[in-house]
Design a protein around this motif. Structure first.
Motif, PDB file in Angstrom:
ATOM      1  N   THR A 204     -20.296  -9.455  18.384  1.00 62.92           N
ATOM      2  CA  THR A 204     -20.618  -7.974  18.983  1.00 62.92           C
ATOM      3  C   THR A 204     -20.070  -7.811  20.321  1.00 62.92           C
ATOM      4  O   THR A 204     -19.765  -6.809  20.618  1.00 62.92           O
ATOM      5  CB  THR A 204     -22.225  -8.014  19.233  1.00 62.92           C
ATOM      6  OG1 THR A 204     -22.525  -9.173  20.114  1.00 62.92           O
ATOM      7  CG2 THR A 204     -23.031  -8.077  18.107  1.00 62.92           C
ATOM      8  N   LYS A 205     -19.434  -9.018  20.694  1.00 66.75           N
ATOM      9  CA  LYS A 205     -18.462  -8.647  22.054  1.00 66.75           C
ATOM     10  C   LYS A 205     -17.547  -9.892  21.946  1.00 66.75           C
ATOM     11  O   LYS A 205     -17.917 -11.054  21.993  1.00 66.75           O
ATOM     12  CB  LYS A 205     -19.372  -8.849  23.367  1.00 66.75           C
ATOM     13  CG  LYS A 205     -18.512  -8.590  24.595  1.00 66.75           C
ATOM     14  CD  LYS A 205     -19.664  -8.530  25.830  1.00 66.75           C
ATOM     15  CE  LYS A 205     -18.623  -7.932  27.195  1.00 66.75           C
ATOM     16  NZ  LYS A 205     -19.760  -8.099  28.176  1.00 66.75           N
ATOM     17  N   LYS A 206     -16.240  -9.433  21.968  1.00 62.79           N
ATOM     18  CA  LYS A 206     -15.157 -10.632  21.591  1.00 62.79           C
ATOM     19  C   LYS A 206     -14.714 -11.178  22.844  1.00 62.79           C
ATOM     20  O   LYS A 206     -14.729 -10.390  24.097  1.00 62.79           O
ATOM     21  CB  LYS A 206     -13.927  -9.720  21.039  1.00 62.79           C
ATOM     22  CG  LYS A 206     -14.024  -9.236  19.525  1.00 62.79           C
ATOM     23  CD  LYS A 206     -12.932  -8.844  19.127  1.00 62.79           C
ATOM     24  CE  LYS A 206     -12.992  -8.233  17.600  1.00 62.79           C
ATOM     25  NZ  LYS A 206     -11.711  -7.578  17.075  1.00 62.79           N
ATOM     26  N   CYS A 207     -14.323 -12.627  22.735  1.00 60.80           N
ATOM     27  CA  CYS A 207     -13.783 -13.223  23.847  1.00 60.80           C
ATOM     28  C   CYS A 207     -12.570 -12.522  24.319  1.00 60.80           C
ATOM     29  O   CYS A 207     -11.600 -12.039  23.589  1.00 60.80           O
ATOM     30  CB  CYS A 207     -13.672 -14.706  23.262  1.00 60.80           C
ATOM     31  SG  CYS A 207     -12.758 -15.544  24.541  1.00 60.80           S
ATOM     32  N   THR A 208     -12.281 -12.395  25.709  1.00 65.41           N
ATOM     33  CA  THR A 208     -10.985 -11.815  26.074  1.00 65.41           C
ATOM     34  C   THR A 208      -9.821 -12.562  26.036  1.00 65.41           C
ATOM     35  O   THR A 208      -8.942 -12.271  26.500  1.00 65.41           O
ATOM     36  CB  THR A 208     -11.478 -11.405  27.821  1.00 65.41           C
ATOM     37  OG1 THR A 208     -11.822 -12.558  28.276  1.00 65.41           O
ATOM     38  CG2 THR A 208     -12.610 -10.014  27.685  1.00 65.41           C
ATOM     39  N   SER A 209     -10.290 -14.055  25.970  1.00 63.74           N
ATOM     40  CA  SER A 209      -9.050 -14.901  26.014  1.00 63.74           C
ATOM     41  C   SER A 209      -8.557 -14.871  24.684  1.00 63.74           C
ATOM     42  O   SER A 209      -7.076 -15.081  24.440  1.00 63.74           O
ATOM     43  CB  SER A 209      -9.335 -16.194  26.340  1.00 63.74           C
ATOM     44  OG  SER A 209      -9.850 -16.264  27.647  1.00 63.74           O
ATOM     45  N   CYS A 210      -9.192 -15.020  23.579  1.00 64.75           N
ATOM     46  CA  CYS A 210      -8.719 -15.167  22.028  1.00 64.75           C
ATOM     47  C   CYS A 210      -8.919 -13.896  21.397  1.00 64.75           C
ATOM     48  O   CYS A 210      -8.539 -13.876  20.085  1.00 64.75           O
ATOM     49  CB  CYS A 210      -9.337 -16.257  21.533  1.00 64.75           C
ATOM     50  SG  CYS A 210     -11.105 -16.115  21.227  1.00 64.75           S
ATOM     51  N   TYR A 211      -9.477 -12.754  21.665  1.00 59.44           N
ATOM     52  CA  TYR A 211      -9.583 -11.492  21.244  1.00 59.44           C
ATOM     53  C   TYR A 211     -10.695 -11.762  20.053  1.00 59.44           C
ATOM     54  O   TYR A 211     -10.198 -10.870  18.880  1.00 59.44           O
ATOM     55  CB  TYR A 211      -8.287 -10.765  20.900  1.00 59.44           C
ATOM     56  CG  TYR A 211      -7.493 -10.796  22.219  1.00 59.44           C
ATOM     57  CD1 TYR A 211      -7.827  -9.543  23.259  1.00 59.44           C
ATOM     58  CD2 TYR A 211      -6.362 -11.661  22.438  1.00 59.44           C
ATOM     59  CE1 TYR A 211      -6.960  -9.845  24.389  1.00 59.44           C
ATOM     60  CE2 TYR A 211      -5.897 -11.404  23.596  1.00 59.44           C
ATOM     61  CZ  TYR A 211      -5.959 -10.609  24.596  1.00 59.44           C
ATOM     62  OH  TYR A 211      -5.120 -10.332  25.657  1.00 59.44           O
ATOM     63  N   GLY A 212     -11.579 -12.667  20.102  1.00 60.57           N
ATOM     64  CA  GLY A 212     -12.320 -12.841  18.949  1.00 60.57           C
ATOM     65  C   GLY A 212     -11.900 -13.850  17.896  1.00 60.57           C
ATOM     66  O   GLY A 212     -12.510 -14.093  16.817  1.00 60.57           O
ATOM     67  N   GLU A 213     -10.635 -14.381  18.092  1.00 63.16           N
ATOM     68  CA  GLU A 213     -10.254 -14.954  16.803  1.00 63.16           C
ATOM     69  C   GLU A 213     -10.959 -16.446  17.217  1.00 63.16           C
ATOM     70  O   GLU A 213     -10.679 -17.416  16.046  1.00 63.16           O
ATOM     71  CB  GLU A 213      -8.538 -15.245  17.023  1.00 63.16           C
ATOM     72  CG  GLU A 213      -7.899 -13.995  16.592  1.00 63.16           C
ATOM     73  CD  GLU A 213      -8.338 -13.605  15.165  1.00 63.16           C
ATOM     74  OE1 GLU A 213      -8.150 -14.545  14.502  1.00 63.16           O
ATOM     75  OE2 GLU A 213      -8.491 -12.440  15.019  1.00 63.16           O
ATOM     76  N   GLY A 214     -11.117 -16.963  18.267  1.00 64.62           N
ATOM     77  CA  GLY A 214     -11.704 -18.510  18.413  1.00 64.62           C
ATOM     78  C   GLY A 214     -10.598 -19.322  18.635  1.00 64.62           C
ATOM     79  O   GLY A 214     -10.850 -20.420  18.679  1.00 64.62           O
ATOM     80  N   ILE A 215      -9.396 -19.182  18.442  1.00 65.51           N
ATOM     81  CA  ILE A 215      -8.165 -19.979  18.534  1.00 65.51           C
ATOM     82  C   ILE A 215      -7.221 -19.299  19.612  1.00 65.51           C
ATOM     83  O   ILE A 215      -6.979 -18.225  19.464  1.00 65.51           O
ATOM     84  CB  ILE A 215      -7.800 -20.421  17.280  1.00 65.51           C
ATOM     85  CG1 ILE A 215      -7.111 -19.225  16.482  1.00 65.51           C
ATOM     86  CG2 ILE A 215      -8.568 -21.460  16.457  1.00 65.51           C
ATOM     87  CD1 ILE A 215      -6.586 -19.627  15.193  1.00 65.51           C
ATOM     88  N   VAL A 216      -6.311 -20.126  20.081  1.00 69.55           N
ATOM     89  CA  VAL A 216      -5.292 -19.786  20.987  1.00 69.55           C
ATOM     90  C   VAL A 216      -4.034 -20.966  20.608  1.00 69.55           C
ATOM     91  O   VAL A 216      -4.217 -21.792  20.128  1.00 69.55           O
ATOM     92  CB  VAL A 216      -5.439 -19.923  22.530  1.00 69.55           C
ATOM     93  CG1 VAL A 216      -6.375 -18.458  22.905  1.00 69.55           C
ATOM     94  CG2 VAL A 216      -5.921 -21.131  22.912  1.00 69.55           C
ATOM     95  N   GLN A 217      -2.921 -20.417  20.846  1.00 69.37           N
ATOM     96  CA  GLN A 217      -1.690 -21.336  20.694  1.00 69.37           C
ATOM     97  C   GLN A 217      -1.306 -21.776  21.876  1.00 69.37           C
ATOM     98  O   GLN A 217      -1.087 -21.186  23.029  1.00 69.37           O
ATOM     99  CB  GLN A 217      -0.377 -20.187  19.920  1.00 69.37           C
ATOM    100  CG  GLN A 217       0.540 -21.309  19.151  1.00 69.37           C
ATOM    101  CD  GLN A 217       1.568 -20.618  18.752  1.00 69.37           C
ATOM    102  OE1 GLN A 217       1.926 -19.590  19.002  1.00 69.37           O
ATOM    103  NE2 GLN A 217       1.899 -20.848  17.377  1.00 69.37           N
ATOM    104  N   GLU A 218      -1.310 -23.122  21.832  1.00 70.75           N
ATOM    105  CA  GLU A 218      -0.761 -23.932  23.197  1.00 70.75           C
ATOM    106  C   GLU A 218       0.071 -25.215  22.600  1.00 70.75           C
ATOM    107  O   GLU A 218       0.104 -25.485  21.463  1.00 70.75           O
ATOM    108  CB  GLU A 218      -1.986 -24.481  24.053  1.00 70.75           C
ATOM    109  CG  GLU A 218      -2.606 -23.137  24.922  1.00 70.75           C
ATOM    110  CD  GLU A 218      -3.705 -23.644  25.725  1.00 70.75           C
ATOM    111  OE1 GLU A 218      -3.979 -25.093  25.600  1.00 70.75           O
ATOM    112  OE2 GLU A 218      -4.511 -22.851  26.154  1.00 70.75           O
ATOM    113  N   GLU A 219       0.703 -25.889  23.540  1.00 69.35           N
ATOM    114  CA  GLU A 219       1.289 -27.078  23.293  1.00 69.35           C
ATOM    115  C   GLU A 219       0.426 -28.232  23.504  1.00 69.35           C
ATOM    116  O   GLU A 219      -0.400 -28.410  24.572  1.00 69.35           O
ATOM    117  CB  GLU A 219       2.534 -27.322  24.472  1.00 69.35           C
ATOM    118  CG  GLU A 219       3.608 -26.675  23.758  1.00 69.35           C
ATOM    119  CD  GLU A 219       4.834 -26.736  24.448  1.00 69.35           C
ATOM    120  OE1 GLU A 219       4.790 -27.477  25.518  1.00 69.35           O
ATOM    121  OE2 GLU A 219       6.042 -26.765  24.288  1.00 69.35           O
ATOM    122  N   GLU A 220       0.240 -29.203  22.702  1.00 71.02           N
ATOM    123  CA  GLU A 220      -0.618 -30.408  22.773  1.00 71.02           C
ATOM    124  C   GLU A 220       0.112 -31.680  22.432  1.00 71.02           C
ATOM    125  O   GLU A 220       1.066 -31.747  21.514  1.00 71.02           O
ATOM    126  CB  GLU A 220      -1.883 -30.345  21.687  1.00 71.02           C
ATOM    127  CG  GLU A 220      -2.807 -31.154  21.687  1.00 71.02           C
ATOM    128  CD  GLU A 220      -4.005 -31.155  20.700  1.00 71.02           C
ATOM    129  OE1 GLU A 220      -5.307 -30.805  21.416  1.00 71.02           O
ATOM    130  OE2 GLU A 220      -3.935 -31.241  19.580  1.00 71.02           O
TER     131      GLU A 220
END
Length: 380
Positions: A204-220
């Motif tokens: 109902t309200k998307k996360c502002t960091s991942c825009y509702g995807e639940g994942i972000v691309q980073e180096e690990e």
């Protein structure tokens, strides 16, 4: 905590067949299934323990390494990154195929429904190894650009605990059941809920960091242990080190493809190594000591007097270990006598004089005549 022996976990012998191991796992999985033991943490641990044991003992390569080295031989290769859902995703067909499940549905968790389990995509990476690393095994730290669970929303895709709600279409079950009348009678079908995609929840309200995807691309940075004896083109699977799944679920796997760098002096032939030793004519006649490179450092060998060009010397156990830890290859030293192209007048006179000597007339022995057959046998 010390891990129990996998054979003890499934209550099978080391000589058990694949079918016996499979049946033993089914029995344990049904006995400790969460739907039969709601809220029982001990049963849940035994359920996971049985799945881990089956994953190793049902795989020929992993089983061989486990039999040789114990838990250390399969460290990092028998972990379930997604917890219970990971086990259900991999082995649900085995449990359900048994029948007699007491009326509960696999993956139901007491609610009677089965939610769809998201799974992240696999990652594929090539790793170049030197011959020394192949022979001894190694650990590599890889910097990967991959999708990870969003740290802001913990992978849910929603902003805070109030950012999502139960899906009204499926009532949180993740699937929709439909009943229809056919010529064969009433038929019931179950499909993944199209409204929530099988998650049982809607944002109902998307996360502002991942825009509702639940994942972000980073180096690990990922550390992987590569066993000794791997070969060019071989693929290793590191469970759970691939991309994270959208809005929670199971991580994909990391597929490691082995590339082997050419050694400047040694040639690999399976688990054996081949080295070409070039000696002078005097050394071949009088005998000599030569220094030979191996994957464990330099070693000295004796070249007997009268050694013929093409003779193969075998150094046992100086090759590459089998990837399953069953045996070690040899180092084969091919002796080649160097013939100079140009000689001085004095050298020519000496050679012409020696050529008249009986000792310098070709007189191959039975062993010398078998050289070509020995070379053929070497590469067959």
């Amino acid at each position: 905590m010390t891990k129990k022996d996998y054979y003890e976990v499934l209550e099978v012998s080391k000589t058990a067949s694949k079918e016996e191991i499979k049946k033993a796992y089914r029995k344990k999985a049904i006995q400790y299934h969460p739907d039969k033991n709601p809220g029982n943490k001990e049963a849940e641990e035994k359920f996971k323990e049985a799945a881990e044991a089956y994953e190793v003992l049902s795989d020929d390569n992993k089983k061989a390494r486990y039999d040789q080295y114990g838990h250390a031989g399969v460290s990092g290769q028998s972990e379930f990154s997604g917890g219970m859902e990971d086990i259900f995703s991999r082995f649900g067909d085995i449990i359900n195929d048994m029948g007699g499940m007491g009326g509960f549905r696999f993956g139901g968790f007491g609610g009677g429904g089965r939610q769809s389990v998201n799974r992240g995509s696999n990652l594929r990476v090539k790793v170049r190894l030197t011959l020394d690393e192949v022979a001894n095994g190694t650990e590599k730290r890889l910097k990967l650009k991959k999708y990870i669970a969003c740290k802001t929303c913990n992978g849910t895709g929603a902003e805070g605990s109030s950012g999502y709600a139960t899906c009204n279409a499926c009532k949180g079950t993740g699937h929709v059941t439909r009943v229809s009348n056919t010529i064969l009678g009433r038929m019931q079908t179950s499909t993944v809920c199209s409204t929530c995609g099988g998650t049982g929840k809607i944002i109902t309200k998307k996360c502002t960091s991942c825009y509702g995807e639940g994942i972000v691309q980073e180096e690990e940075v990922v550390s992987i242990k590569i066993p000794a004896g791997v070969a060019e083109g071989m693929q290793l699977t590191v469970s759970g080190k691939g991309n994270a799944a959208r809005r929670g679920g199971i991580n994909g796997d990391l597929i490691v493809v082995i590339e082997e760098e050419a050694h400047p002096e040694l040639i690999r032939d399976g688990n054996d190594l081949i080295y070409s030793l070039v000696i002078s004519i005097p050394d071949a006649i009088l005998g000599a000591t030569a220094e030979i490179p191996t994957v464990a450092g330099k070693v000295k060998i004796k070249v007997d007097a009268g050694t013929q060009s093409g003779k193969i010397l075998r150094l046992r156990g100086k090759g590459i270990p089998d990837v399953n830890g069953l045996n070690v290859g040899d180092l084969l030293v091919s002796v080649n006598v160097w013939i100079p192209k140009d000689v001085t007048k004095e050298e020519r006179a000496t050679l012409e004089k020696l050529d008249k000597s009986k000792n310098f007339q070709p007189n191959p022995t039975k062993e010398d005549n078998s050289f070509f057959q020995r070379v053929r046998n070497l590469f067959e």
